[in-house]
Design an enzyme around this catalytic site. Structure first.
Site, PDB file in Angstrom:
ATOM      1  N   TYR A  61      -1.398   0.216  10.445  1.00  0.00           N
ATOM      2  CA  TYR A  61      -1.540  -0.450   9.131  1.00  0.00           C
ATOM      3  C   TYR A  61      -0.372  -0.058   8.225  1.00  0.00           C
ATOM      4  CZ  TYR A  61      -3.588  -1.046   4.398  1.00  0.00           C
ATOM      5  OH  TYR A  61      -3.820  -1.369   3.072  1.00  0.00           O
ATOM      6  N   SER A  84       0.852  -1.204   0.000  1.00  0.00           N
ATOM      7  CA  SER A  84       0.000   0.000   0.000  1.00  0.00           C
ATOM      8  C   SER A  84       0.880   1.245   0.000  1.00  0.00           C
ATOM      9  CB  SER A  84      -0.883   0.019   1.244  1.00  0.00           C
ATOM     10  OG  SER A  84      -1.561   1.266   1.342  1.00  0.00           O
TER      11      SER A  84
HETATM   12  N1  LIG Z   1      -8.910  -0.742  -0.893  1.00  0.00           N
HETATM   13  C1  LIG Z   1      -7.870   0.080  -0.810  1.00  0.00           C
HETATM   14  O1  LIG Z   1      -8.006   1.330  -0.843  1.00  0.00           O
HETATM   15  C2  LIG Z   1      -6.478  -0.472  -0.695  1.00  0.00           C
HETATM   16  C3  LIG Z   1      -5.398   0.415  -0.822  1.00  0.00           C
HETATM   17  C4  LIG Z   1      -4.111  -0.069  -0.709  1.00  0.00           C
HETATM   18  C5  LIG Z   1      -3.903  -1.407  -0.474  1.00  0.00           C
HETATM   19  N2  LIG Z   1      -4.962  -2.257  -0.337  1.00  0.00           N
HETATM   20  C6  LIG Z   1      -4.681  -3.667  -0.074  1.00  0.00           C
HETATM   21  O2  LIG Z   1      -5.324  -4.439  -1.061  1.00  0.00           O
HETATM   22  C7  LIG Z   1      -5.536  -5.752  -0.552  1.00  0.00           C
HETATM   23  C8  LIG Z   1      -6.923  -6.230  -0.918  1.00  0.00           C
HETATM   24  O3  LIG Z   1      -7.879  -5.426  -0.255  1.00  0.00           O
HETATM   25  P1  LIG Z   1      -9.242  -4.971  -0.951  1.00  0.00           P
HETATM   26  O4  LIG Z   1      -9.152  -3.532  -1.201  1.00  0.00           O
HETATM   27  O5  LIG Z   1      -9.553  -5.896  -2.052  1.00  0.00           O
HETATM   28  O6  LIG Z   1     -10.279  -5.116   0.238  1.00  0.00           O
HETATM   29  P2  LIG Z   1     -11.302  -6.289   0.632  1.00  0.00           P
HETATM   30  O7  LIG Z   1     -12.207  -6.598  -0.504  1.00  0.00           O
HETATM   31  O8  LIG Z   1     -11.891  -5.873   1.923  1.00  0.00           O
HETATM   32  O9  LIG Z   1     -10.330  -7.529   0.817  1.00  0.00           O
HETATM   33  C9  LIG Z   1      -9.598  -7.780   1.969  1.00  0.00           C
HETATM   34  C10 LIG Z   1      -9.643  -9.276   2.104  1.00  0.00           C
HETATM   35  O10 LIG Z   1      -8.701  -9.740   3.069  1.00  0.00           O
HETATM   36  C11 LIG Z   1      -9.291 -10.864   3.667  1.00  0.00           C
HETATM   37  N3  LIG Z   1      -8.693 -11.193   4.940  1.00  0.00           N
HETATM   38  C12 LIG Z   1      -8.399 -10.351   5.960  1.00  0.00           C
HETATM   39  N4  LIG Z   1      -7.880 -11.029   6.980  1.00  0.00           N
HETATM   40  C13 LIG Z   1      -7.833 -12.331   6.579  1.00  0.00           C
HETATM   41  C14 LIG Z   1      -7.416 -13.523   7.200  1.00  0.00           C
HETATM   42  N5  LIG Z   1      -6.921 -13.503   8.452  1.00  0.00           N
HETATM   43  N6  LIG Z   1      -7.506 -14.679   6.521  1.00  0.00           N
HETATM   44  C15 LIG Z   1      -8.026 -14.700   5.278  1.00  0.00           C
HETATM   45  N7  LIG Z   1      -8.447 -13.600   4.630  1.00  0.00           N
HETATM   46  C16 LIG Z   1      -8.353 -12.439   5.286  1.00  0.00           C
HETATM   47  C17 LIG Z   1     -10.732 -10.465   3.862  1.00  0.00           C
HETATM   48  O11 LIG Z   1     -11.495 -11.615   4.073  1.00  0.00           O
HETATM   49  P3  LIG Z   1     -12.815 -11.603   5.009  1.00  0.00           P
HETATM   50  O12 LIG Z   1     -13.899 -11.164   4.100  1.00  0.00           O
HETATM   51  O13 LIG Z   1     -12.909 -13.001   5.461  1.00  0.00           O
HETATM   52  O14 LIG Z   1     -12.552 -10.615   6.117  1.00  0.00           O
HETATM   53  C18 LIG Z   1     -11.013  -9.780   2.537  1.00  0.00           C
HETATM   54  O15 LIG Z   1     -11.442 -10.711   1.566  1.00  0.00           O
HETATM   55  C19 LIG Z   1      -5.241  -5.682   0.950  1.00  0.00           C
HETATM   56  O16 LIG Z   1      -3.966  -6.212   1.204  1.00  0.00           O
HETATM   57  C20 LIG Z   1      -5.247  -4.191   1.222  1.00  0.00           C
HETATM   58  O17 LIG Z   1      -4.439  -3.865   2.336  1.00  0.00           O
HETATM   59  C21 LIG Z   1      -6.253  -1.821  -0.458  1.00  0.00           C
END
Ligand SMILES: NC(=O)c1ccc[n+]([C@@H]2O[C@H](COP(=O)([O-])OP(=O)(O)OC[C@H]3O[C@@H](n4cnc5c(N)ncnc54)[C@H](OP(=O)(O)O)[C@@H]3O)[C@@H](O)[C@H]2O)c1
Length: 247
Positions: free
Chosen positions: A151, A138
């Site tokens: 984070y 990120s």
């Molecule tokens: N969205 C943004 O603005 C943004 C920006 C920068 C980086 N990111 C990064 O992008 C990545 C994907 O996030 P996203 O934006 O696609 O959000 P998201 O749809 O909320 O996805 C996050 C996922 O992580 C899973 N997760 C969390 N803890 C877990 C665990 N202990 N075991 C298994 N699964 C787990 C969640 O599963 P559950 O549904 O089971 O909780 C969820 O499916 C993350 O690494 C995030 O930090 C996102």
């Protein structure tokens, strides 16, 4: 040849958008995550879009003592992988985590410690075939700031870890690519009031950049690209100016 892809955190919106793009190419997937119903729904969607196969592994990927057992469960479906996307993560609540060390530890374990252990496990067991690992970091890891430094520090630590592994494998068969998204419209950011402004990207746009980055093997990619400029500016702001910002 059919690409074999492991997705760690396959219920993530960004991961699923990436998987949809790879399904069109006929990839075979092992989808790991902790919500079985959503994994099943995503698997059906990928098959409908052209995936050659899907297998599911339901597990808490941040369970530090279970990483190797979960890795074995993934390898039971496919002995080797061509590509791994490490996508799971947790934004959490900075104020609550500052007040409750258990929450702080969860944020660090999910975003850094477990991810680092997964990288070690993946590389340790990598066969003699080429492997590309894409790690979702990120922009928050680029400079510590008051509204999300727990984070951010976890993602920043993950970047150092990836950098060291890239150095260690610079001339080997394992390529590690770090993707650094800015603001992305996904369930993770649902709680953020101004979701959807000009700096916000869709999961589909970020997924397109992940596919390109995996193909090129570039070590670090900001997505969308303009975050490189924003974060270079943020990183270089003098402390006296930075301290006046409410970010
Ligand atoms: N969205 C943004 O603005 C943004 C920006 C920068 C980086 N990111 C990064 O992008 C990545 C994907 O996030 P996203 O934006 O696609 O959000 P998201 O749809 O909320 O996805 C996050 C996922 O992580 C899973 N997760 C969390 N803890 C877990 C665990 N202990 N075991 C298994 N699964 C787990 C969640 O599963 P559950 O549904 O089971 O909780 C969820 O499916 C993350 O690494 C995030 O930090 C996102």
């Amino acid at each position: 040849m059919t690409q074999r892809i492991l997705i760690l955190g396959a219920t993530s919106a960004i991961a699923h958008a990436y998987a949809r793009l790879k399904a069109k190419e006929g990839a075979a997937f092992v989808l790991a995550g902790r919500r079985t119903d959503m994994l099943e729904a995503n698997a059906a969607d990928l098959m409908a879009r052209g995936a050659s196969s899907t297998a599911l592994v339901a597990a808490d990927l941040a369970d530090l003592s279970a990483v190797e057992a979960t890795m074995a469960a993934c390898r039971a479906h496919s002995a080797t992988f061509d590509e791994v996307l490490l996508a799971y993560g947790m934004l959490g609540d900075q104020a609550r985590a500052e007040a409750d060390l258990t929450q702080a530890r969860t944020l660090i374990d999910v975003n850094f410690t477990s991810a680092a252990l997964w990288l070690l496990a993946l590389v340790k067991e990598a066969a003699l075939t080429p492997l590309t690992i894409v790690v979702v970091g990120s922009v928050a890891g680029d400079r510590g700031r008051k509204t999300n430094f727990i984070y951010g520090a976890a993602k920043g630590g993950l970047e150092r870890f990836v950098e060291g592994m890239q150095h260690a494998h610079a001339s080997g068969r394992v390529r590690i690519v770090l993707i650094k998204p800015g603001f992305v419209i996904t369930p993770m950011t649902d709680g953020i009031a101004n979701q959807g402004g000009p700096l916000w990207a869709t999961a589909e746009a970020v997924a397109g950049d992940i596919v390109k980055a995996a193909r090129s093997g570039r070590p670090c990619v900001y997505t969308p690209w303009f975050w490189w400029g924003i974060m270079t500016t943020v990183r270089n702001l003098p402390r006296a100016v930075f301290n006046r910002l409410n970010i």
